[in-house]
Design an enzyme around this catalytic site. Structure first.
Site, PDB file in Angstrom:
ATOM      1  N   SER A  19      -6.640  -0.036   3.998  1.00 30.00           N
ATOM      2  CA  SER A  19      -7.141   0.842   2.934  1.00 30.00           C
ATOM      3  C   SER A  19      -8.653   0.727   2.793  1.00 30.00           C
ATOM      4  CB  SER A  19      -6.512   0.470   1.587  1.00 30.00           C
ATOM      5  OG  SER A  19      -5.114   0.499   1.672  1.00 30.00           O
TER       6      SER A  19
ATOM      7  N   ARG B 221     -11.732   3.596   4.271  1.00 31.16           N
ATOM      8  CA  ARG B 221     -12.633   4.111   3.233  1.00 31.16           C
ATOM      9  C   ARG B 221     -14.076   3.714   3.547  1.00 31.16           C
ATOM     10  NH1 ARG B 221      -7.855   3.262   0.641  1.00 31.16           N
ATOM     11  NH2 ARG B 221      -7.330   4.250  -1.358  1.00 31.16           N
TER      12      ARG B 221
ATOM     13  N   SER C  59       0.974  10.971  -4.175  1.00 34.94           N
ATOM     14  CA  SER C  59       0.128  10.025  -3.446  1.00 34.94           C
ATOM     15  C   SER C  59      -1.219   9.910  -4.120  1.00 34.94           C
ATOM     16  CB  SER C  59      -0.066  10.496  -2.001  1.00 34.94           C
ATOM     17  OG  SER C  59      -1.046   9.703  -1.364  1.00 34.94           O
TER      18      SER C  59
ATOM     19  N   ASP D  71       3.594  -0.427  -1.314  1.00 36.84           N
ATOM     20  CA  ASP D  71       3.716  -0.944   0.054  1.00 36.84           C
ATOM     21  C   ASP D  71       4.261  -2.367   0.063  1.00 36.84           C
ATOM     22  OD1 ASP D  71       2.858   1.430   1.034  1.00 36.84           O
ATOM     23  OD2 ASP D  71       0.867   0.755   1.635  1.00 36.84           O
TER      24      ASP D  71
ATOM     25  N   LYS E  94       6.070   8.266   2.952  1.00 36.59           N
ATOM     26  CA  LYS E  94       5.194   7.379   3.724  1.00 36.59           C
ATOM     27  C   LYS E  94       5.435   7.595   5.225  1.00 36.59           C
ATOM     28  CE  LYS E  94       3.388   4.951   0.194  1.00 36.59           C
ATOM     29  NZ  LYS E  94       2.002   4.486   0.045  1.00 36.59           N
TER      30      LYS E  94
ATOM     31  N   LYS F  78       0.062  -0.352  13.882  1.00 31.56           N
ATOM     32  CA  LYS F  78      -0.570   0.529  12.890  1.00 31.56           C
ATOM     33  C   LYS F  78      -1.485  -0.265  11.960  1.00 31.56           C
ATOM     34  CE  LYS F  78       0.748   4.601  10.271  1.00 31.56           C
ATOM     35  NZ  LYS F  78      -0.140   4.714   9.139  1.00 31.56           N
TER      36      LYS F  78
END
Length: 427
Positions: free
Chosen positions: A23, A27, A169, A313, A340, A411
């Site tokens: 995350s 960003r 989301s 998550d 997801k 991932k």
């Protein structure tokens, strides 16, 4: 299909240095690209999702250099919106953390860019974001099915008053927030419905502030962002460890410790998923917090009944930890599991039943009663990194478990199984 069989693990003990947060990594990369000045990101995550973001930025003309291990990245900021003179198609795999923020950022100015991805990406809804961007003047076409990628973006986002649905989301809001400062006008974002995954918005606001932009956050219901601003590089930025990835090791410590310590996150972490440790403590484990570590020690685990909206998550890890708790565990308010990497509610219920659990799958909740003894099973992972990592915990019993397509952890955590083996003593 490739598979990996984990033999029963008698005990876990040790320290895991966490890979960078997905995350935060994606960003930070986008903000560094939009900012003025050069940014050096350290502890960047090396994973599929981050590679998709890096490839997209490269195609958009952003200059960066990566270290050999891909965890240090020096980004030369563009000093404003990303533009492409030619029409462009960007392939983003199944990376929601690349698709959503780029969909918004590339609506600044006048581009002609198509964002596409894997078949699963085309099933992940983006309509609420598209709708909000259109309210701000953006020209967006959904090329196959309305409200889903692939998207054709032709710029035009001006700012102004925008309403966005927050119930599916938080990434839609994140995308709008990160884009708004570069719009020609001020943007007022009003949230419709309940905002899910609020802590992820805190990550976004923290990073924007790090890059010099403040947002007026009015109780997570209304956000006011001044237009015509510029992001400024902070110079160096250390990406903290991935708190969602920490959850598997902390849960392992709770189930079969010893003590397991994760480093790279701690009590002051910007990621809401550190609150996962509080759930383990509530279940009966012992948790110790430091500035840059969290440690978890075995305890007799008892079932919990909790609203998990704030940590969707990491909450998946509680679903498999529930196999080792006394009583029936209920995880509530997790509808967004369904949109997801896969429909995680369906996937989790299906695979938990294979190992012998009694499971009730609701529209937005799951209820899990463990069996007296776990059964051996081959676990389908649905091309979902978290399914593979969650079900590795089944091996913390006297039963082996086979994980199908174990490499799907790439991932977010390519060497997950090696790290788990390193702290494990086999039965």
């Amino acid at each position: 299909m490739e598979s990996l069989t984990l033999q029963p693990i008698a005990r876990v003990e040790g320290t895991v240095n966490l890979p960078g947060s997905k995350s935060v990594s994606n960003r930070a990369l986008l903000l560094a690209a939009l900012a003025r000045g050069t940014t050096v990101l350290t502890n960047l995550l090396d994973s599929d999702d981050v590679r998709h973001m890096l490839n997209a930025l490269s195609a958009l003309g952003v200059q960066y250099t990566l270290s050999a291990d891909r965890t240090r990245c020096e980004v030369t900021g563009n000093g404003g919106p990303l533009r492409s003179a030619a029409a462009l198609e960007l392939f983003l795999g199944n990376a929601g953390t690349a698709m959503r923020p780029l969909a918004a950022a590339l609506c600044l100015g006048s581009n002609d860019i198509v964002l596409t991805g894997e078949p699963r990406m085309k099933e992940r809804p983006i309509g609420h974001l598209v709708d909000a961007l259109r309210q701000g003047g953006a020209q967006i076409d959904c090329l196959e099915q309305e409200n889903y990628p692939p998207l054709r973006l032709r710029g035009g986002f001006q700012g102004g008053n925008v309403e966005v649905d927050g119930s599916v989301s938080s990434q839609f809001l994140t995308a709008l927030l990160m884009t708004a400062p570069l719009a020609p006008q001020d943007t007022v974002i009003v949230i419709k419905g309940d905002l899910v995954s609020k802590p992820y918005i805190d990550i976004t606001l923290h990073l924007m502030k790090t890059f010099g932009v403040e947002v007026d956050n009015q109780s997570y219901q209304r956000f006011v962002v001044r237009g015509k601003q510029q992001y400024q590089s902070p110079g160096d930025y250390l990406v903290e460890g991935d708190a969602s990835s920490a959850s598997y090791f902390l849960a392992a410590g709770a189930i079969k410790g010893g003590t397991v310590k994760v480093t790279g996150i701690g009590r002051n972490s910007v990621q809401g998923d550190i609150r996962f440790a509080d759930v383990l403590e509530k279940m009966g484990a012992t948790v110790t917090w430091g500035d840059d570590f969290i440690a978890c020690t075995h305890g007799e685990l008892k079932a919990v009944d909790m609203d998990m909206n704030h940590i969707p998550d990491a909450a998946m890890t509680i679903a498999t930890a529930a196999l080792f708790a006394q009583g029936t565990t209920t995880l509530r308010n997790i509808y967004n599991w369904r949109v997801k990497e896969t429909d995680r509610l369906f996937a989790m219920a299906t695979e938990l039943r294979k190992v012998g659990a009694e499971v009730e799958e609701g529209e937005d909740y799951i209820r899990i009663t463990p069996p007296a003894k776990l059964k051996y099973a081959e676990i389908g992972t649905y091309n979902d990194h978290r399914m593979a990592m969650c079900f590795s915990l089944v091996a913390l019993s006297d039963t082996p478990v086979t994980i199908l397509d174990p490499k799907c952890t790439a991932k977010t955590f390519p060497d997950y199984f090696e790290q788990l083996a390193r702290i494990s003593t086999l039965a």
